[in-house]
Design an enzyme around this catalytic site. Structure first.
Site, PDB file in Angstrom:
ATOM      1  N   HIS A   1       0.845  -1.206   0.000  1.00 46.83           N
ATOM      2  CA  HIS A   1       0.000   0.000   0.000  1.00 46.83           C
ATOM      3  C   HIS A   1       0.879   1.255   0.000  1.00 46.83           C
ATOM      4  O   HIS A   1       0.618   2.209  -0.734  1.00 46.83           O
ATOM      5  CB  HIS A   1      -0.896   0.038   1.248  1.00 46.83           C
ATOM      6  CG  HIS A   1      -1.929  -1.060   1.301  1.00 46.83           C
ATOM      7  ND1 HIS A   1      -2.046  -1.898   2.371  1.00 46.83           N
ATOM      8  CD2 HIS A   1      -2.888  -1.433   0.419  1.00 46.83           C
ATOM      9  CE1 HIS A   1      -3.049  -2.756   2.157  1.00 46.83           C
ATOM     10  NE2 HIS A   1      -3.566  -2.494   0.973  1.00 46.83           N
TER      11      HIS A   1
ATOM     12  N   LYS B   1     -17.764  -6.941   7.350  1.00 40.00           N
ATOM     13  CA  LYS B   1     -16.464  -7.534   7.674  1.00 40.00           C
ATOM     14  C   LYS B   1     -16.148  -7.301   9.137  1.00 40.00           C
ATOM     15  O   LYS B   1     -16.501  -6.271   9.710  1.00 40.00           O
ATOM     16  CB  LYS B   1     -15.355  -6.873   6.838  1.00 40.00           C
ATOM     17  CG  LYS B   1     -15.102  -7.515   5.485  1.00 40.00           C
ATOM     18  CD  LYS B   1     -13.823  -6.954   4.896  1.00 40.00           C
ATOM     19  CE  LYS B   1     -13.592  -7.417   3.467  1.00 40.00           C
ATOM     20  NZ  LYS B   1     -12.436  -6.723   2.872  1.00 40.00           N
TER      21      LYS B   1
ATOM     22  N   ARG C   1      -1.999  -6.562  -8.352  1.00 39.82           N
ATOM     23  CA  ARG C   1      -0.789  -7.333  -8.041  1.00 39.82           C
ATOM     24  C   ARG C   1      -0.612  -8.502  -8.990  1.00 39.82           C
ATOM     25  O   ARG C   1       0.490  -8.904  -9.297  1.00 39.82           O
ATOM     26  CB  ARG C   1      -0.860  -7.869  -6.609  1.00 39.82           C
ATOM     27  CG  ARG C   1      -0.816  -6.782  -5.557  1.00 39.82           C
ATOM     28  CD  ARG C   1      -1.291  -7.292  -4.240  1.00 39.82           C
ATOM     29  NE  ARG C   1      -2.664  -7.790  -4.368  1.00 39.82           N
ATOM     30  CZ  ARG C   1      -3.412  -8.181  -3.364  1.00 39.82           C
ATOM     31  NH1 ARG C   1      -2.934  -8.195  -2.148  1.00 39.82           N
ATOM     32  NH2 ARG C   1      -4.648  -8.598  -3.570  1.00 39.82           N
TER      33      ARG C   1
ATOM     34  N   SER D   1      -2.928  -7.811   2.885  1.00 43.48           N
ATOM     35  CA  SER D   1      -3.228  -7.628   4.307  1.00 43.48           C
ATOM     36  C   SER D   1      -3.630  -8.956   4.942  1.00 43.48           C
ATOM     37  O   SER D   1      -3.263  -9.241   6.082  1.00 43.48           O
ATOM     38  CB  SER D   1      -4.365  -6.618   4.481  1.00 43.48           C
ATOM     39  OG  SER D   1      -3.976  -5.360   4.010  1.00 43.48           O
TER      40      SER D   1
HETATM   41  O1  PNS Z   1      -8.838  -3.262   0.233  1.00 40.04           O
HETATM   42  P1  PNS Z   1     -10.087  -3.837  -0.355  1.00 40.04           P
HETATM   43  O2  PNS Z   1     -10.847  -4.636   0.683  1.00 40.04           O
HETATM   44  O3  PNS Z   1      -9.825  -4.620  -1.613  1.00 40.04           O
HETATM   45  O4  PNS Z   1     -11.012  -2.572  -0.772  1.00 40.04           O
HETATM   46  C1  PNS Z   1     -12.272  -2.759  -1.371  1.00 40.04           C
HETATM   47  C2  PNS Z   1     -13.069  -1.445  -1.366  1.00 40.04           C
HETATM   48  C3  PNS Z   1     -13.199  -0.930   0.052  1.00 40.04           C
HETATM   49  C4  PNS Z   1     -12.346  -0.410  -2.202  1.00 40.04           C
HETATM   50  C5  PNS Z   1     -14.477  -1.722  -1.967  1.00 40.04           C
HETATM   51  O5  PNS Z   1     -15.070  -2.806  -1.317  1.00 40.04           O
HETATM   52  C6  PNS Z   1     -15.404  -0.502  -1.881  1.00 40.04           C
HETATM   53  O6  PNS Z   1     -15.238   0.445  -2.601  1.00 40.04           O
HETATM   54  N1  PNS Z   1     -16.357  -0.559  -0.933  1.00 40.04           N
HETATM   55  C7  PNS Z   1     -17.345   0.502  -0.735  1.00 40.04           C
HETATM   56  C8  PNS Z   1     -18.730   0.088  -1.346  1.00 40.04           C
HETATM   57  C9  PNS Z   1     -18.672   0.245  -2.847  1.00 40.04           C
HETATM   58  O7  PNS Z   1     -18.733   1.349  -3.352  1.00 40.04           O
HETATM   59  N2  PNS Z   1     -18.517  -0.920  -3.560  1.00 40.04           N
HETATM   60  C10 PNS Z   1     -18.287  -0.931  -5.021  1.00 40.04           C
HETATM   61  C11 PNS Z   1     -19.515  -0.686  -5.867  1.00 40.04           C
HETATM   62  S1  PNS Z   1     -20.934  -1.603  -5.419  1.00 40.04           S
END
Ligand code: PNS
Length: 160
Positions: free
Chosen positions: A18, A42, A91, A129
């Site tokens: 990150h 979560k 990645r 993570s």
């Molecule tokens: O680090 P991560 O867990 O891969 O991040 C995922 C994240 C938080 C970027 C994604 O789940 C997100 O944007 N969540 C907020 C809800 C949202 O807008 N989801 C996408 C469209 S439905």
């Protein structure tokens, strides 16, 4: 033109991957909002405040980075912060399918939202993570894979 990008994620905890992405993004954008997502589905290891504190420690006082949290849709957060750029890391090919779907959904929800993908340094591509959490849980030394403040926080969560 002030280019503001949002780098959203769980950051549970932040890794050197990150951090690498944040440094790369600073070379492309004027301002970066690192946004910790609050996900009610979560059960995170670290609270939102703990994650924000770890991120702040890693980038102490850089005036071009803001650390924030958001709940709900990323598209709404981007609109509220007047940003049209979402930054995500890729990645491996296995990341692509989910990231592609998310980018498309976000653009459907906010027609001007563009997703920019960056790849981390090659020696960090295997980091996640969840792997860090698992390794630390079973007592592995994660020094070098995370910021020293994160390694300390993990040792406090999982005293051996
Ligand atoms: O680090 P991560 O867990 O891969 O991040 C995922 C994240 C938080 C970027 C994604 O789940 C997100 O944007 N969540 C907020 C809800 C949202 O807008 N989801 C996408 C469209 S439905």
């Amino acid at each position: 033109m002030n280019r503001i990008a949002i780098y959203p994620g769980s950051f549970d905890p932040p890794t050197r991957g990150h951090e690498d992405l944040i440094r790369r993004a600073l070379g492309m954008f004027d301002q970066l909002i690192v946004a910790v997502a609050i996900n009610p589905n979560k059960e995170p290891l670290f609270s939102v405040d703990e994650r924000l504190a770890m991120l702040r420690t890693a980038f102490d006082g850089n005036p071009r980075i803001e650390f924030a949290s958001f709940s709900g849709l990323l598209a709404d957060f981007a609109r509220a912060r007047q940003s049209t750029i979402v930054l995500r890391g890729l990645r491996a090919v296995s990341d692509f399918e989910y990231e592609f779907q998310m980018a498309m959904m976000n653009r459907r929800l906010h027609g001007e939202l563009e997703t920019v993908f960056l790849v981390p340094a090659v020696d960090l591509t295997y980091l996640s993570s969840s792997l860090i959490r698992e390794a630390a849980r079973f007592g592995a030394n994660v020094d070098g894979l995370v910021h020293p403040a994160v390694a300390d926080a993990l040792r406090r969560k999982f005293p051996q």
